[in-house]
Motif scaffolding. Structure first.
Motif, short mmCIF file in Angstrom:
data_model
loop_
_atom_site.label_atom_id
_atom_site.label_comp_id
_atom_site.label_asym_id
_atom_site.label_seq_id
_atom_site.Cartn_x
_atom_site.Cartn_y
_atom_site.Cartn_z
N LEU A 28 -20.03 39.90 -10.85
CA LEU A 28 -20.85 39.62 -9.68
C LEU A 28 -20.66 38.16 -9.29
O LEU A 28 -21.02 37.25 -10.04
N ILE A 29 -20.09 37.93 -8.11
CA ILE A 29 -19.83 36.59 -7.60
C ILE A 29 -20.41 36.48 -6.20
O ILE A 29 -19.98 37.19 -5.29
N ASP A 30 -21.40 35.63 -6.06
CA ASP A 30 -22.01 35.38 -4.75
C ASP A 30 -22.45 36.69 -4.08
O ASP A 30 -22.22 36.93 -2.89
N GLY A 31 -23.06 37.60 -4.86
CA GLY A 31 -23.63 38.81 -4.32
C GLY A 31 -22.67 39.98 -4.16
O GLY A 31 -23.07 41.04 -3.66
N ALA B 57 -8.17 35.92 -18.21
CA ALA B 57 -8.37 36.98 -17.23
C ALA B 57 -8.00 36.48 -15.84
O ALA B 57 -7.93 35.26 -15.59
N LEU B 58 -7.76 37.42 -14.93
CA LEU B 58 -7.58 37.14 -13.52
C LEU B 58 -8.81 37.66 -12.77
O LEU B 58 -9.23 38.80 -12.99
N ILE B 59 -9.36 36.83 -11.89
CA ILE B 59 -10.58 37.19 -11.17
C ILE B 59 -10.32 37.05 -9.68
O ILE B 59 -9.91 35.99 -9.21
N GLU B 60 -10.53 38.13 -8.94
CA GLU B 60 -10.32 38.10 -7.50
C GLU B 60 -11.13 36.98 -6.85
O GLU B 60 -12.31 36.79 -7.15
N GLY B 61 -10.48 36.24 -5.95
CA GLY B 61 -11.17 35.21 -5.21
C GLY B 61 -11.43 33.94 -5.99
O GLY B 61 -11.92 32.95 -5.43
N ILE B 62 -11.11 33.93 -7.29
CA ILE B 62 -11.34 32.77 -8.16
C ILE B 62 -10.03 32.26 -8.75
O ILE B 62 -9.72 31.08 -8.72
N PRO C 167 -19.49 30.37 -12.66
CA PRO C 167 -19.61 31.74 -13.16
C PRO C 167 -20.76 32.54 -12.54
O PRO C 167 -20.79 33.75 -12.65
N ASP C 168 -21.72 31.83 -11.89
CA ASP C 168 -22.80 32.50 -11.16
C ASP C 168 -23.40 31.51 -10.19
O ASP C 168 -23.07 30.31 -10.19
N THR C 169 -24.26 31.98 -9.34
CA THR C 169 -24.82 31.10 -8.30
C THR C 169 -25.88 30.14 -8.85
O THR C 169 -26.25 29.19 -8.16
#
Length: 318
Positions: free
Chosen positions: A163-166, A184-189, A224-226
């Motif tokens: 969960l990234i920015d909702g 790891a690979l994280i979309e958008g990050i 890692p979170d908001t």
């Protein structure tokens, strides 16, 4: 009742699949990656084995046109220090700590192919870009050779969502992870070890460590979170060298000693390689920590004085 539970489980699965089927590309502006790393180096007039530590950010700033393609320019700002491992042992004419700075250094540029779910990187001085990230992957797929993935090859061992920015972004866990999501690979990050960092485990590479601490978009924390306070480096300040200490032995067995070189109060914080806090202790001038309960491996320490001046490093427990 059993049928109702099955229906609810099916609905939950459909919602999760719908959330993760959407591709989240890289933000194209106002994005900052905060990172920390260390590696072997030389200090004491370049004659002694030392550790180089870097605390910096990568950020996007402006576009550049190369051929017919538009790229987003990457810059680096931060600072670093190369220092002696263990008790100071430099000769009198050399320094135990040698500082250096990154002041808005151009670090290359990136472009996205959203249709293929790929990100490409053009290093400084290059005329041809190379693959940086690919997010069109399945479990068992081997990563194509890229700027951050090369021999030994990585393959996908699991796919989850974060969960990234909702919104739920796909997270691809890779074979070089020694703990869940470490590599790891994280979309958008990007990569979990940093924007341009190699996708290799920190624990199995002696005296190397890369960590992605946090990411902001438009000034707001998204990883890692908001709720994470992402303290970004916005300008270069001279490093306060009043905090001086010895930490030894390194490698250690059961006891870790910290001795301040001036009589003052400070605290020592010890983390594991996944950034989990293991202990925190205030002390004056000197302290011996019992680490019998800790497993063998690599640990990160912070020594912080009463003025908030903080220095970090690595110790190895054998």
């Amino acid at each position: 009742m059993k049928n109702l539970l099955l229906i609810l489980a099916s609905i939950t699965t459909l919602i999760a699949n719908a959330q993760t089927s959407v591709y989240f590309p890289f933000p194209d502006s106002a994005t900052v990656w905060r990172q920390y790393s260390y590696r072997p180096g030389n200090c004491c007039c370049s004659g002694y084995p030392c550790l180089s530590e870097d605390d910096f950010v990568y950020f996007l700033n402006g576009d550049t046109l190369i051929g017919a393609l538009v790229y987003k320019k990457i810059y680096q700002t931060g600072n670093g220090v190369t220092h002696v491992l263990g008790p100071p042992n430099c000769p009198p004419w050399c320094s135990n700590n040698e500082y250096y700075y990154y002041n808005n250094i151009y670090s290359g540029c990136i472009r996205q192919d959203t249709a293929q779910r790929k990100v490409f990187y053009m290093p400084p001085g290059y005329t041809q870009d190379t693959l940086l990230y690919e997010f069109n992957l399945n479990i068992g797929d081997t990563l194509a050779e890229s700027w951050i993935s090369y021999s030994p090859l990585n393959y996908v061992t699991g796919i989850d969502s974060i969960l990234i920015d909702g919104a739920y972004h796909k997270c691809y866990e890779l074979s070089t992870s020694s703990s869940p999501y470490e590599v790891a690979l994280i979309e958008g990050i990007g990569g979990s070890l940093g924007l341009l960092s190699p996708l290799f485990t920190n624990q199995n590479v002696s005296q190397f460590c890369n960590r992605l601490l946090c990411v902001t978009v438009n000034g707001l924390s998204v990883y890692p979170d908001t709720s994470t306070v992402c303290n970004l480096i916005t300008k270069i300040n001279e490093v306060d060298n009043n905090l001086s200490f010895s930490i030894y032995p390194n490698p250690l067995t059961d006891i870790l000693n910290i001795k301040l070189n001036n009589f003052t109060t400070a605290e020592i914080i010890l983390y594991d390689i996944a950034s989990r806090k293991l202990l925190q202790q205030q002390f004056t001038n000197f302290i011996s920590l019992n680490t019998e309960h800790l497993a063998k491996g690599i640990y990160i320490y912070e020594v912080r004085d009463k003025n908030g001046v903080c220095k970090k490093g690595k110790v190895v427990k054998n």
